[in-house]
Scaffold this motif. Structure first.
Motif, PDB file in Angstrom:
ATOM      1  N   SER A   1       0.796  -1.228   0.000  1.00  0.00           N
ATOM      2  CA  SER A   1       0.000   0.000   0.000  1.00  0.00           C
ATOM      3  C   SER A   1       0.831   1.282   0.000  1.00  0.00           C
ATOM      4  O   SER A   1       0.288   2.356   0.231  1.00  0.00           O
ATOM      5  N   GLY A   2       2.114   1.156  -0.225  1.00  0.00           N
ATOM      6  CA  GLY A   2       2.932   2.371  -0.287  1.00  0.00           C
ATOM      7  C   GLY A   2       3.323   2.882   1.090  1.00  0.00           C
ATOM      8  O   GLY A   2       2.798   2.420   2.105  1.00  0.00           O
ATOM      9  N   LEU A   3       4.231   3.832   1.106  1.00  0.00           N
ATOM     10  CA  LEU A   3       4.709   4.391   2.374  1.00  0.00           C
ATOM     11  C   LEU A   3       3.594   5.170   3.058  1.00  0.00           C
ATOM     12  O   LEU A   3       2.905   5.943   2.421  1.00  0.00           O
ATOM     13  N   PRO A   4       3.414   4.972   4.357  1.00  0.00           N
ATOM     14  CA  PRO A   4       2.439   5.803   5.077  1.00  0.00           C
ATOM     15  C   PRO A   4       2.956   7.236   5.216  1.00  0.00           C
ATOM     16  O   PRO A   4       4.132   7.491   4.975  1.00  0.00           O
ATOM     17  N   ASP A   5       2.079   8.149   5.634  1.00  0.00           N
ATOM     18  CA  ASP A   5       2.470   9.554   5.777  1.00  0.00           C
ATOM     19  C   ASP A   5       3.606   9.698   6.777  1.00  0.00           C
ATOM     20  O   ASP A   5       4.548  10.445   6.565  1.00  0.00           O
ATOM     21  N   GLN A   6       3.458   8.979   7.883  1.00  0.00           N
ATOM     22  CA  GLN A   6       4.487   9.084   8.910  1.00  0.00           C
ATOM     23  C   GLN A   6       5.026   7.695   9.230  1.00  0.00           C
ATOM     24  O   GLN A   6       4.537   7.022  10.139  1.00  0.00           O
ATOM     25  N   PRO A   7       6.003   7.273   8.466  1.00  0.00           N
ATOM     26  CA  PRO A   7       6.523   5.911   8.649  1.00  0.00           C
ATOM     27  C   PRO A   7       6.973   5.630  10.088  1.00  0.00           C
ATOM     28  O   PRO A   7       6.761   4.535  10.599  1.00  0.00           O
ATOM     29  N   ASP A   8       7.561   6.628  10.735  1.00  0.00           N
ATOM     30  CA  ASP A   8       8.054   6.389  12.099  1.00  0.00           C
ATOM     31  C   ASP A   8       6.901   6.124  13.068  1.00  0.00           C
ATOM     32  O   ASP A   8       6.964   5.210  13.893  1.00  0.00           O
ATOM     33  N   ALA A   9       5.825   6.914  12.919  1.00  0.00           N
ATOM     34  CA  ALA A   9       4.664   6.716  13.795  1.00  0.00           C
ATOM     35  C   ALA A   9       4.016   5.365  13.526  1.00  0.00           C
ATOM     36  O   ALA A   9       3.582   4.661  14.443  1.00  0.00           O
ATOM     37  N   TRP A  10       3.974   4.992  12.253  1.00  0.00           N
ATOM     38  CA  TRP A  10       3.420   3.695  11.859  1.00  0.00           C
ATOM     39  C   TRP A  10       4.209   2.567  12.528  1.00  0.00           C
ATOM     40  O   TRP A  10       3.645   1.661  13.144  1.00  0.00           O
ATOM     41  N   LEU A  11       5.532   2.666  12.406  1.00  0.00           N
ATOM     42  CA  LEU A  11       6.396   1.635  12.988  1.00  0.00           C
ATOM     43  C   LEU A  11       6.199   1.543  14.504  1.00  0.00           C
ATOM     44  O   LEU A  11       6.118   0.451  15.067  1.00  0.00           O
ATOM     45  N   LEU A  12       6.101   2.695  15.147  1.00  0.00           N
ATOM     46  CA  LEU A  12       5.960   2.701  16.599  1.00  0.00           C
ATOM     47  C   LEU A  12       4.656   2.035  17.015  1.00  0.00           C
ATOM     48  O   LEU A  12       4.617   1.228  17.950  1.00  0.00           O
ATOM     49  N   GLN A  13       3.587   2.353  16.283  1.00  0.00           N
ATOM     50  CA  GLN A  13       2.292   1.781  16.649  1.00  0.00           C
ATOM     51  C   GLN A  13       2.275   0.258  16.427  1.00  0.00           C
ATOM     52  O   GLN A  13       1.800  -0.484  17.285  1.00  0.00           O
ATOM     53  N   VAL A  14       2.808  -0.164  15.308  1.00  0.00           N
ATOM     54  CA  VAL A  14       2.844  -1.606  15.036  1.00  0.00           C
ATOM     55  C   VAL A  14       3.749  -2.315  16.058  1.00  0.00           C
ATOM     56  O   VAL A  14       3.417  -3.394  16.549  1.00  0.00           O
TER      57      VAL A  14
END
Lengths: 412, 119
Positions: free
Chosen positions: A55-68
């Motif tokens: 689905s492509g890079l999220p807007d905030q990859p760092d926040a995405w990584l932290l949440q996952v």
């Protein structure tokens, strides 16, 4: 990881390098566990590869990584729950998870200073501190660190995992040291960064790409430290010292890869931008009026870089600085440099006597024999000079340095 | 986390019972113990008799073997221990610094293993 577009993988690697320390420290802060935080972040990275490819890079990859990563930690804690009650942790994690969803943009607290102090804790052995700092804060891979330190991948991997287990098992804290311990503990951090720099600095041109990267890495770490703990003159002193040295790195080897000593370097190739930055950081540090070993070494570096020609070098001032440094840090290497400065100020016989006193402690230190040889040559004591060059050559680990030393010996 | 603080020193090094400074040395131990008690971290501790009184026991091939002397003949000998319940290694180090033998010997800090399901 197969099937991922190479561009995406590169992008993820880059994100991990830039954000790993920040994400990991934020996770350790919530989870209270180094191991669990690392596992969770590892999971998140792997999921990112799959998910982002689709689905492509999220807007905030760092926040995405932290949440996952947080969700992965929740799963892991749930699975372990039958051993110990961790309900409190799970609730805290879920709460944070929800806060993040409502907050826009989510703010990831920067806890890297704590993490640096954990990685450089004196209860870990020195080589492990260096490796762990590069791995965890610098985001280098185990393979990269192994290559830079000329170690086998598995050896380095074992070293890292032993260090991480000790952090967990012995409860090495994840916190900023108290005032009373600050100087001593900071010194351990600064030594680690300096060791990283030095490892890159002493490398020859043959293995330059990987190892001079260590100098860049050390500069990055010192810069990060000046941001995380501003107003500390020794952190600034270390950064200034490394900038003033690194500014000369291109001049240290000629196009054929041969080593060029300071007094033979083409000074026009020195990086003026880096020198100006180094000098201004040093000024800021000195203005705080809390002198320390790194500031003094930076000041010595400054005098070298400010001399338009080798003859313009202010050796009397350098000698004074080495005297002050020796008073703070009476190590044989400092006395060696002081002896060289003595010789440069015209006190050759005094300098040679000073070197004689260091024969024991520096018997296995290549620069010592090179200095003995050079001063003996100037004093027309050619037998001593030849023997000392032989020792220096046999102890040198770099081909280009060996070549330079052999040339010097041949010129006698 | 509980830490076992193992107190090692070389025989004949440091204050001996006949030395005038021995009283201060012992007072240092009482003071350290008192500090641990008051901080609520003291989980135990003892001084040990000399290694010449030690006996080692092992079973090999179903047979008990006993041997005179300590497990390892080293210059530095285990002379006593504390068990301290500290928040982290930094606190344990601070507490170990109070042990008078640290002035001439060495304190080894060993975290006590947590067995899952034990709590």
């Amino acid at each position: 990881m197969t099937g991922t577009a190479p561009g995406l993988r590169q992008r993820i690697t880059q994100i991990m390098r830039d954000d790993q320390g920040r994400l990991l420290s934020a996770l350790i802060r919530t989870l209270g566990s180094f191991d669990l935080a690392e596992d969770a972040l590892q999971d998140a990275m792997e999921r990112a590869l799959v998910h982002w490819a689709r689905s492509g890079l999220p807007d905030q990859p760092d926040a995405w990584l932290l949440q996952v990563a947080r969700r992965s930690a929740i799963d892991k804690i749930r699975r372990k729950k039958r051993f110990r009650d961790k309900t409190g942790d799970i609730i805290r994690l879920i709460e944070e998870d929800q806060e993040d969803r409502s907050a826009d943009p989510p703010e990831i607290p920067d806890e890297r200073l704590r993490l640096i102090f954990t990685c450089c804790h004196p209860a870990l052995d020195e080589k492990s501190r260096v490796a762990l700092t590069l791995r965890v804060i610098g985001g280098l891979t185990t393979q990269e660190i192994a290559r830079a330190f000329l170690d086998a991948d598995t050896t380095m991997g074992q070293r890292l995992s032993r260090a991480k287990s000790k952090i967990q098992a012995a409860a090495i804290p994840f916190k900023i040291p108290e005032r009373a311990d600050w100087d001593e503990r900071l010194n351990s951090v600064l030594s680690v960064i300096y060791l990283i720099f030095n490892e890159g600095w002493t490398a020859g041109p043959g293995d330059a790409p990987i190892r001079t990267g260590l100098c860049v890495e050390a500069l990055w770490l010192a810069r990060l430290l000046t941001k995380l703990a501003p107003d500390d003159p020794e952190i600034e002193g270390l950064l200034a010292m490394m900038l003033l040295a690194h500014a000369r790195h291109k001049a240290r080897f000629d196009p054929s890869g041969a080593f060029v000593p300071l007094d033979k370097q083409d000074r026009t190739t020195w990086d003026q931008g880096m020198i100006i930055e180094g000098l201004s950081i040093l000024d800021r540090a000195v203005a705080r009026r809390l002198p320390g070993p790194f500031q003094i070494q930076a000041a010595i570096g400054a005098l070298h870089t400010q001399a338009e020609t080798p003859e313009h070098t202010d050796w009397p001032q350098i000698l004074l600085l080495y005297n002050r440094l020796a008073a703070l840090m009476p190590s044989p290497v400092v006395y060696l440099n002081r002896a060289v400065a003595l010789a440069e100020t015209g006190n050759l016989s005094q300098a040679r006597r000073a070197l004689g006193d260091l024969a024991g402690p520096l018997a296995a230190y290549q620069p010592y024999h090179a200095a003995v040889a050079e001063l003996a040559r100037r004093d027309n004591d050619l037998t001593t000079a030849r023997t000392a060059y032989d020792k220096a050559i046999s102890q040198s680990k770099s081909d280009s340095e060996k070549r330079w030393l052999s040339d010097m010996r041949a010129k006698i | 986390m509980q830490y076992l603080a193992l107190i090692y020193s070389e025989d004949g090094v440091g204050p001996q019972p006949e030395d005038p400074e021995f009283a201060d040395y012992m007072a240092g131990y009482f003071k350290a113990s008192k500090t641990y008690e008051e901080a609520g971290i003291m989980r135990g501790g003892n001084a040990l008799q000399d290694t010449s009184t030690a006996t080692c026991v092992r079973i090999r091939g179903g047979k008990t073997e006993t041997m005179d002397g300590p497990f390892a003949e080293t210059k530095e000998r285990l002379g006593g221990y504390y068990v301290l319940d500290c928040t982290d290694l930094d606190q344990a180090i601070k507490m170990a610094e109070l042990i008078p033998t640290a002035q001439h010997g060495t304190i080894e800090l060993r975290p006590v293993m947590i067995i899952p399901g034990d709590t």
